[in-house]
Design a protein around this motif. Structure first.
Motif, PDB file in Angstrom:
ATOM      1  N   ASP A 105       0.810  -1.221   0.000  1.00  0.00           N
ATOM      2  CA  ASP A 105       0.000   0.000   0.000  1.00  0.00           C
ATOM      3  C   ASP A 105       0.842   1.270   0.000  1.00  0.00           C
ATOM      4  OD1 ASP A 105      -2.150  -1.636   0.007  1.00  0.00           O
ATOM      5  OD2 ASP A 105      -2.570  -1.460   2.149  1.00  0.00           O
ATOM      6  N   ALA A 106       2.124   1.151   0.373  1.00  0.00           N
ATOM      7  CA  ALA A 106       2.957   2.352   0.485  1.00  0.00           C
ATOM      8  C   ALA A 106       3.907   2.550  -0.689  1.00  0.00           C
ATOM      9  CB  ALA A 106       3.774   2.290   1.776  1.00  0.00           C
ATOM     10  N   GLY A 155       8.528   0.078   2.436  1.00  0.00           N
ATOM     11  CA  GLY A 155       7.343   0.662   3.049  1.00  0.00           C
ATOM     12  C   GLY A 155       7.314   2.145   2.771  1.00  0.00           C
ATOM     13  N   LYS A 156       6.814   2.919   3.736  1.00  0.00           N
ATOM     14  CA  LYS A 156       6.830   4.377   3.571  1.00  0.00           C
ATOM     15  C   LYS A 156       8.268   4.865   3.497  1.00  0.00           C
ATOM     16  CE  LYS A 156       2.386   5.275   5.627  1.00  0.00           C
ATOM     17  NZ  LYS A 156       1.757   4.887   6.890  1.00  0.00           N
ATOM     18  N   ASP A 195       1.333  -1.909   4.551  1.00  0.00           N
ATOM     19  CA  ASP A 195       2.277  -0.893   4.064  1.00  0.00           C
ATOM     20  C   ASP A 195       3.709  -1.394   3.981  1.00  0.00           C
ATOM     21  OD1 ASP A 195       0.562   1.192   3.796  1.00  0.00           O
ATOM     22  OD2 ASP A 195       0.984   2.088   5.753  1.00  0.00           O
ATOM     23  N   THR A 196       3.996  -2.514   4.580  1.00  0.00           N
ATOM     24  CA  THR A 196       5.408  -2.851   4.844  1.00  0.00           C
ATOM     25  C   THR A 196       5.709  -4.319   4.523  1.00  0.00           C
ATOM     26  OG1 THR A 196       5.031  -1.436   6.787  1.00  0.00           O
ATOM     27  CG2 THR A 196       7.203  -2.407   6.568  1.00  0.00           C
TER      28      THR A 196
END
Ligand code: BG6
Length: 300
Positions: A35-36, A147-148, A116-117
């Motif tokens: 998602d990131a 990730g982010k 996200d990760t």
């Protein structure tokens, strides 16, 4: 080395997130999408080739002229340089920047930490090929967390009854708009060795690049920021286990001398490398380990 892509997918694939792909024109790679961010990592050298946070341009740079071949380094992304950085200290016939980037690594774990990760762990341990280049027993582990932020950590485990001294780098190539439009912050007033002249110096302002640059900054464990005024973004590079940083751009003449580097490509890349270089060499005690790590993130 040949991989059984089906077996790797069977063992380590994460549905909708992480897949092993065999590509005709490059070496086998792992594609990650969460998602990131998205990312691509080659099994050759455990080399991260792409890291693209959602809604942004790739943070990493790879040459269009790179080799993708066993025994040759891939030009771009984050080559792992180990167990020596630059020329071998006593034998100039050995490969530049060590051998970690020349061999295939094994994947030993993949994990979706959350939406996200995603984490991938690789390993390269001593074998008959590495013994021809470096006589030691060792295990290198490389963990990438997509990730982010992008986390990359290389752990060097000394499996000998004697101490072993290494130098190393996470030799990150960053994707920039225009080499003349960036500034590197964080290295003001830090003493560097200019690898082009051998001289030591320091500057009190951010680095602006308008010619070849190849420097090792000493006694530096802080953060660097690559400020890109065209892309309106800043890449922040923080690190652990590193007390030196290398800044490199080959500029025109050296670009033309490198067969795996386009003549104009120096304009859109800059290396800011998390290193253990020169006097930051690390001596690892028997059966102990050292970790060199970086975290790369965008600041908008
Ligand atoms: C940098 C060095 O880290 O890597 C440079 O400081 C070198 O001197 C550059 O030219 C690229 O090295 P290679 O072996 O990947 O061509």
């Amino acid at each position: 080395m040949t991989y059984d892509i089906a077996e790797l997918n069977e063992k380590y694939r994460i549905h909708n997130t992480l897949t092993f792909v065999s590509e005709p024109d490059t070496l086998p790679a792992i594609y990650i999408a969460n998602d990131a961010a998205t990312a691509k990592i080659s099994l050759h050298g455990a080399q991260i080739l792409s890291y693209t946070p959602r809604y942004h341009k790739d943070i990493l740079w790879v040459s269009k002229k790179s080799y993708f071949a066993d025994g040759k380094p891939i030009r771009g992304g984050i080559p792992i340089c180990c167990p020596w950085f630059g020329a071998h200290p006593s034998d100039s016939k050995l490969p530049l920047h060590g051998f970690a980037r020349l061999f295939s690594w094994n994947v030993i774990d993949t994990k979706a930490i959350d939406g996200d990760t995603t984490r991938i762990t690789f390993e390269l341990c001593d074998n008959s090929n590495t013994k021809q280049l470096w006589p030691y027993d060792f295990c290198f582990t490389f963990t990438a967390i997509i990730g982010k932020e992008l986390h990359a950590a290389l752990t060097i485990q000394n499996r000998n009854n004697e101490p072993v001294t290494i130098t190393a780098a996470l030799h990150s190539y960053f994707n920039i708009s225009d080499i003349t439009k960036i500034a590197i912050h964080g290295l003001e007033n830090v003493t560097y060795t200019d690898s082009l002249t051998g001289e030591k110096s320091k500057e009190n302002s951010p680095i602006i690049i308008n010619k070849e640059i190849d420097r090792v900054y000493h006694d530096f464990s802080g953060d660097c920021m690559i400020d890109d005024s065209v892309l309106y973004r800043t890449i922040k590079i923080s690190k652990e286990g590193s007390n030196s940083t290398v800044v490199w751009n080959p500029w025109i003449a050296k670009s033309e001398r490198m067969p795996d580097f386009g003549n104009d490509e120096y304009k859109t890349m800059i290396c800011v490398e998390t290193t253990n270089a020169l006097d930051d060499a690390v001596t690892i005690k028997p059966f102990e380990s050292h970790t060199l790590a970086t975290c790369i993130e965008l600041k908008l």
